[in-house]
Structure formats: C-alpha cells, structure tokens
Write a protein that holds these residues in place. Structure first.
Motif, PDB file in Angstrom:
ATOM      1  N   MET A   1       0.834  -1.182   0.000  1.00 33.34           N
ATOM      2  CA  MET A   1       0.000   0.000   0.000  1.00 33.34           C
ATOM      3  C   MET A   1       0.882   1.251   0.000  1.00 33.34           C
ATOM      4  N   ALA A   2       0.446   2.260  -0.742  1.00 32.07           N
ATOM      5  CA  ALA A   2       1.212   3.497  -0.857  1.00 32.07           C
ATOM      6  C   ALA A   2       1.091   4.322   0.414  1.00 32.07           C
ATOM      7  N   ASP A   3       2.205   4.901   0.833  1.00 33.30           N
ATOM      8  CA  ASP A   3       2.177   5.747   2.026  1.00 33.30           C
ATOM      9  C   ASP A   3       2.159   7.228   1.662  1.00 33.30           C
ATOM     10  N   ARG A   4       2.294   7.557   0.388  1.00 30.84           N
ATOM     11  CA  ARG A   4       2.287   8.949  -0.049  1.00 30.84           C
ATOM     12  C   ARG A   4       1.382   9.061  -1.266  1.00 30.84           C
ATOM     13  N   ARG A   5       0.916  10.289  -1.502  1.00 32.94           N
ATOM     14  CA  ARG A   5      -0.018  10.510  -2.609  1.00 32.94           C
ATOM     15  C   ARG A   5       0.505  11.612  -3.513  1.00 32.94           C
ATOM     16  N   ALA A   6       0.509  11.334  -4.808  1.00 33.74           N
ATOM     17  CA  ALA A   6       0.888  12.319  -5.824  1.00 33.74           C
ATOM     18  C   ALA A   6      -0.331  12.597  -6.698  1.00 33.74           C
ATOM     19  N   VAL A   7      -0.507  13.856  -7.063  1.00 30.73           N
ATOM     20  CA  VAL A   7      -1.591  14.266  -7.954  1.00 30.73           C
ATOM     21  C   VAL A   7      -0.966  14.778  -9.239  1.00 30.73           C
ATOM     22  N   LEU A   8      -1.475  14.273 -10.376  1.00 27.49           N
ATOM     23  CA  LEU A   8      -0.997  14.684 -11.691  1.00 27.49           C
ATOM     24  C   LEU A   8      -2.048  15.582 -12.335  1.00 27.49           C
ATOM     25  N   ALA A   9      -1.702  16.844 -12.580  1.00 30.60           N
ATOM     26  CA  ALA A   9      -2.603  17.820 -13.180  1.00 30.60           C
ATOM     27  C   ALA A   9      -2.141  18.117 -14.605  1.00 30.60           C
ATOM     28  N   PRO A  10      -2.932  17.734 -15.600  1.00 36.86           N
ATOM     29  CA  PRO A  10      -2.490  17.828 -16.987  1.00 36.86           C
ATOM     30  C   PRO A  10      -2.512  19.233 -17.568  1.00 36.86           C
ATOM     31  N   GLY A  11      -2.081  19.294 -18.808  1.00 36.88           N
ATOM     32  CA  GLY A  11      -2.178  20.527 -19.580  1.00 36.88           C
ATOM     33  C   GLY A  11      -3.514  20.572 -20.288  1.00 36.88           C
ATOM     34  N   ARG A  12      -3.687  21.570 -21.104  1.00 35.25           N
ATOM     35  CA  ARG A  12      -4.937  21.699 -21.861  1.00 35.25           C
ATOM     36  C   ARG A  12      -4.997  20.656 -22.975  1.00 35.25           C
ATOM     37  N   GLY A  13      -3.933  20.499 -23.711  1.00 32.59           N
ATOM     38  CA  GLY A  13      -3.908  19.552 -24.823  1.00 32.59           C
ATOM     39  C   GLY A  13      -2.983  18.374 -24.573  1.00 32.59           C
ATOM     40  N   TYR A  14      -2.577  18.192 -23.340  1.00 31.93           N
ATOM     41  CA  TYR A  14      -1.637  17.122 -22.984  1.00 31.93           C
ATOM     42  C   TYR A  14      -2.131  16.511 -21.687  1.00 31.93           C
TER      43      TYR A  14
END
Length: 182
Positions: A1-14
């Motif tokens: 189980m993961a102990d840390r959390r990452a959030v990925l916020a994309p671009g407009r066209g990517y």
C-alpha cells in the motif's frame, strides 16, 4: 500500500495519457506513491482569462484529501498558488512562467519545487526558472511537449532525463525509498 499521494494535473492539450505523465506516474508508483490522475471537467468551456480560478476550483477538492507531491503541466501550473498556500512540494512541467499567476506564487512558496522546460518553448524562461528554484531541468531545443527536433531518440532521451530528475526530487523531498528496495 502506498504511504504517499501524488496528484498529476495535466495541460490543456496534454492529458495524463501523454508520455511524460505515463512514465512519471510509473516512476512515482515505484517510489511508493499512490498516483491520482486529474481529468479536467468541461475543458471546452475554459476561457483563457479564467484559467487560474478554473484550475483552482477543479484541483482544490482533489488536494483537500491530502497530497504529498503535485505534478502539473502547462495549464496545470495555474495550481502554483494552491501548492504555495498549502506547502505542497511540486514538479512543474513546461510551466507558464510568462504568466504572473504562475510565476508570482513560485516566488513566495517555501516548499521545494522542480521546474522542467525546453528552450524551444515560448512559455519557458530558463533565467527566471533558475532564479526561482535550484531544481531546474532545461532541455535544449525542446518544445512545449518536451519533444526535441531530429530523431525521436533525442526526445526519448529527454524524457528519461526528466524522469530521473523527478525520481531524485521525489526521493529528496521526503526520504522516499523505492518500492523495489523495501
């Protein structure tokens, strides 16, 4: 189980299906992060002058459930005020450094952040990036997608360089041990 959390916020066209996010997501998972990939809602209604508030409205609820690392690309870099206010370490891929709404919060934040851009991208300013952070990856000739002219191997090499820098940055910000080493 993961102990840390990452959030990925994309671009407009990517979006998060692009190579940068696919490989960075995998790198972060191998470092023990749970990875949350954001999909922008109602992107077709986004007005350029409303981008900072629009990004904040969509990302704030995601960040409210806790995040240890925010990775934003281009449009996602309008989340710099949220990261600064909340003390979230971040990776900014091709950030819109020409936009005060992106650049100014970077100058105020106390959390570490990595800036990644290419010299062939009009949104990138290497001198500003190096003034804002000691953590900078600048890819010679790379465009806004971090693709370089010439044989595709050059773009793959740039992708590898970016992934390595993100892995090292993610380890440094929290003493993260790779899953394979646990």
């Amino acid at each position: 189980m993961a102990d840390r959390r990452a959030v990925l916020a994309p671009g407009r066209g990517y979006d998060t299906r692009g190579p940068l996010f696919v490989y960075l997501g995998e790198a972060l998972r191998r470092l023990g992060f749970e990875v949350h990939e954001v999909t922008w809602q109602r992107l077709d209604e986004l007005r350029p002058d409303a981008a900072p508030g629009w990004v904040a409205a969509q990302l704030a609820p995601v960040l409210d459930s806790g995040v240890d690392l925010l990775v934003g690309k281009s449009l996602g870099s309008f989340a710099t005020p949220l990261a600064a206010e909340r003390g979230i370490p971040a990776v900014w891929l091709t950030p819109l450094l020409h936009e005060p709404a992106v650049r100014d919060p970077l100058g105020r934040t106390t959390s570490p952040f990595l800036l990644v851009g290419g010299t062939g991208d009009a949104s990138w300013d290497g001198a500003v990036a190096r003034r804002l952070s000691p953590h900078v990856v600048e890819v010679a000739g790379a465009d806004h997608s971090l693709m370089v002219p010439g044989p595709l191997a050059g773009s793959a090499e740039a992708l590898g360089r970016v992934c390595t820098a993100v892995e090292e940055f993610a380890r440094d910000i929290g003493g993260v041990t790779p899953v394979s080493a646990r």
